[in-house]
Design a protein around this motif. Structure first.
Motif, short mmCIF file in Angstrom:
data_model
loop_
_atom_site.label_atom_id
_atom_site.label_comp_id
_atom_site.label_asym_id
_atom_site.label_seq_id
_atom_site.Cartn_x
_atom_site.Cartn_y
_atom_site.Cartn_z
N ILE A 124 36.18 39.91 43.59
CA ILE A 124 35.51 40.22 42.19
C ILE A 124 35.77 41.74 42.72
O ILE A 124 35.84 42.98 43.10
CB ILE A 124 34.15 40.47 42.93
N ALA A 125 36.59 41.78 40.90
CA ALA A 125 37.05 43.20 40.48
C ALA A 125 36.19 44.06 39.45
O ALA A 125 36.15 42.48 38.60
CB ALA A 125 38.35 43.25 40.49
N ARG A 126 35.44 45.04 39.23
CA ARG A 126 35.24 45.39 38.00
C ARG A 126 36.04 46.96 37.70
O ARG A 126 36.36 47.46 38.47
CB ARG A 126 34.30 45.60 38.76
N ASP A 161 36.34 43.81 45.41
CA ASP A 161 35.21 43.28 46.45
C ASP A 161 35.43 41.86 47.11
O ASP A 161 35.71 41.13 46.10
CB ASP A 161 33.74 43.19 46.62
N SER A 162 36.08 42.37 48.82
CA SER A 162 37.06 40.88 48.71
C SER A 162 36.57 40.85 50.50
O SER A 162 36.93 39.61 51.33
CB SER A 162 38.22 41.07 48.88
#
Length: 125
Positions: free
Chosen positions: A54-56, A46-47
């Motif tokens: 945010i990386a999951r 999520d950029s």
């Protein structure tokens, strides 16, 4: 006669390799991981926020006894279960070689500081 022996030897080798392939496929069939290995199942980024990504990711691991899923060199890996129990995240070497690792104050994760000043924060849920 010599050519016939070579042909039989090659045919025997081919049958042997085929049998090894069948045995390997049986024990390590599709969907199964070898002991002590991990694979990434999902990875979402999520950029939407400026200067922040945010990386999951979700990983699937087949860890040996005394190990649990963790992170080594920024990739999913099986690590000693004591590291996770004591929340000493930097002991599993989660950062790349040129990065420095620091625990978050509340031990809910760690940061990896890159030489250029960029910081990657990882939290455990």
């Amino acid at each position: 006669m010599q050519h016939l022996r070579v042909a039989w030897a090659l045919a025997g080798a081919a049958v042997g390799f085929f049998l090894l392939f069948l045995i390997q496929a049986h024990f390590f069939g599709e969907g199964q991981l070898a002991a002590g290995t991990c694979e990434i199942v999902t990875l979402d980024r999520d950029s939407s926020q400026p200067r922040r990504t945010i990386a999951r990711q979700t990983a699937r691991c087949a860890c040996r006894k005394g190990q649990i899923a963790g992170t080594t060199r920024a990739s999913p890996a099986c690590v000693d279960v004591q590291i996770v129990r004591t929340r000493q995240w930097c002991e599993m070497m989660p950062c790349l070689d040129d990065e420095g690792c620091d625990l978050l104050v509340n031990r809910t994760g760690w940061t990896c500081a890159q030489p250029g000043g960029r910081v990657k924060t990882t939290t455990v849920s």
